[in-house]
Design a protein around this motif. Structure first.
Motif, PDB file in Angstrom:
ATOM      1  N   ILE A   1      29.620 -10.952  12.281  1.00 62.44           N
ATOM      2  CA  ILE A   1      28.173 -10.748  12.340  1.00 62.44           C
ATOM      3  C   ILE A   1      27.490 -11.398  11.144  1.00 62.44           C
ATOM      4  O   ILE A   1      26.418 -11.984  11.263  1.00 62.44           O
ATOM      5  CB  ILE A   1      27.831  -9.235  12.395  1.00 62.44           C
ATOM      6  N   LEU A   2      28.118 -11.309   9.968  1.00 59.67           N
ATOM      7  CA  LEU A   2      27.554 -11.923   8.768  1.00 59.67           C
ATOM      8  C   LEU A   2      27.428 -13.424   8.941  1.00 59.67           C
ATOM      9  O   LEU A   2      26.373 -14.014   8.663  1.00 59.67           O
ATOM     10  CB  LEU A   2      28.424 -11.598   7.555  1.00 59.67           C
ATOM     11  N   TRP A   3      28.500 -14.062   9.432  1.00 53.44           N
ATOM     12  CA  TRP A   3      28.460 -15.504   9.616  1.00 53.44           C
ATOM     13  C   TRP A   3      27.444 -15.897  10.683  1.00 53.44           C
ATOM     14  O   TRP A   3      26.752 -16.908  10.565  1.00 53.44           O
ATOM     15  CB  TRP A   3      29.841 -16.036   9.991  1.00 53.44           C
ATOM     16  N   LEU A   4      27.347 -15.095  11.723  1.00 59.38           N
ATOM     17  CA  LEU A   4      26.372 -15.383  12.779  1.00 59.38           C
ATOM     18  C   LEU A   4      24.939 -15.233  12.261  1.00 59.38           C
ATOM     19  O   LEU A   4      24.052 -16.003  12.637  1.00 59.38           O
ATOM     20  CB  LEU A   4      26.606 -14.462  13.979  1.00 59.38           C
ATOM     21  N   ALA A   5      24.727 -14.255  11.385  1.00 61.17           N
ATOM     22  CA  ALA A   5      23.399 -14.055  10.797  1.00 61.17           C
ATOM     23  C   ALA A   5      23.027 -15.245   9.920  1.00 61.17           C
ATOM     24  O   ALA A   5      21.884 -15.713   9.922  1.00 61.17           O
ATOM     25  CB  ALA A   5      23.376 -12.767   9.978  1.00 61.17           C
ATOM     26  N   ILE A   6      24.013 -15.753   9.170  1.00 63.85           N
ATOM     27  CA  ILE A   6      23.772 -16.938   8.338  1.00 63.85           C
ATOM     28  C   ILE A   6      23.464 -18.138   9.215  1.00 63.85           C
ATOM     29  O   ILE A   6      22.560 -18.931   8.920  1.00 63.85           O
ATOM     30  CB  ILE A   6      24.997 -17.219   7.434  1.00 63.85           C
TER      31      ILE A   6
END
Length: 344
Positions: A35-40
């Motif tokens: 989710i963190l990478w997708l948010a970035i």
């Protein structure tokens, strides 16, 4: 939530959900990382798109007024210098780029097309990462491809239109839409950049208001009202509102209708005419625009010689609000000073 009014954000969040489901993480730690990478990826995608708009405008000689992406905003201050801060407007959370383009410039259409085309073009270029090695670059490419598609496809949902829709309208030289766009640019321009154009006021007033869509009519009313207050010439406003068939307003969406009625009543007030609407006409209407409601109640209060509690509330509200620096807000303050201050 206002955030849901942004198609980019809506489609991007749908995209996040679909990708997250397809990844199917095995544990919470792995899911959080994904989710963190997708948010970035989402943030970078929106940044790329808005930078594309900015570059397209700057290359054609326009000046950047504001660039907003997610929680961050870069905008010009009162000294006309760019400053970075945090975005406190949810309606801009998906990203927005504002550039100064003089509506009187003979290349206004070309500049506008370049500005709106820059965003989708940047998204398309970075969508090529879909063919790159590496999971992060792949999803960055997927996000950019998605944003390219949803912004380049022409659509207009009740006044909420895509970049592609604006480009098509300018290429086909749709006069009413181009005028609509010019008016929008002036209304939300900073005080330092605003140039109330009397030729645009005349052009706006010449369009038959009864041929305008429900989403366009309120903005025409808003522009002509504020423009009249700002420049002091009432001819254009009088010409426009005298052709509005008020009995036909019942046929349009309630939100748009009430918005038109607010500005129609305010226009009659500054023109010194008998008011068409009264308190009962606004009772069942939605309170979307607090300022317009306060203005309307103040006008009705004074015309009927009642106590001025609403007027004082309205005037105090305008005087205390120092954060709004748009041209229309400055015109609202001029209206208060010229027509209402003596009553507060």
């Amino acid at each position: 939530m206002k955030i849901l009014k942004s198609p980019i954000m809506v489609f991007s969040f749908i995209c996040i959900i679909l990708i997250s489901i397809s990844i199917s993480p095995l544990n919470i730690a792995e899911a959080s990382e994904n989710i963190l990478w997708l948010a970035i990826c989402l943030f970078l995608t929106l940044l790329i798109h808005e930078l594309g708009h900015m570059i397209g405008g700057i290359l054609t000689g326009s000046s950047l007024l504001q660039l907003t992406v997610g929680p961050f905003v870069v905008q010009r201050n009162h000294s006309w210098r760019l400053r970075m801060g945090f975005n406190n407007q949810w309606s801009h959370i998906g990203g927005i780029t504002m550039l100064q383009i003089d509506s009187r410039n003979e290349k206004f259409s070309q500049k506008t097309i370049a500005t709106f085309l820059g965003g989708p073009l940047a998204s398309f270029i970075f969508s090529m990462f879909i063919f790159a090695d590496g999971e992060f670059l792949y999803y960055l490419g997927v996000f950019n491809l998605f944003i390219f598609v949803v912004t380049i496809v022409p659509y207009n949902f009740s006044g909420l239109f895509s970049d592609g829709f604006v480009i098509i309208k300018f290429l086909t030289k749709d006069t009413s839409f181009i005028t609509y766009h010019k008016m929008s640019k002036i209304l939300v321009a900073p005080e330092q950049a605003v140039q109330w154009d009397c030729s645009l006021l005349e052009e706006s007033a010449s369009i038959d208001p009864n041929t305008l869509s429900a989403s366009k009519l309120p903005l025409y009313m808003m522009f002509l009202f504020y423009g009249t207050v700002a420049v002091g010439d009432k001819r254009y406003l009088r010409k426009f509102i005298h052709r509005i068939k008020t009995n036909e307003l019942e046929k349009i969406n309630k939100v748009y209708r009430i918005n038109v009625m607010h500005f129609y009543l305010a226009s009659q007030f500054i023109l010194g005419e008998e008011l068409t609407f009264d308190e009962n006409d606004f009772k069942e209407g939605p309170t979307i625009d607090v300022v317009s409601k306060l203005r309307t109640m103040s006008i009705l209060e004074q015309v009927k010689g009642k106590q001025i509690n609403n007027t004082k509330t309205y005037v105090d509200y305008i005087k205390k609000n120092h954060t709004n620096r748009y041209a229309f807000w400055n015109a609202e303050k001029v209206f208060v000073k010229q027509y209402l201050s003596q009553h507060a």
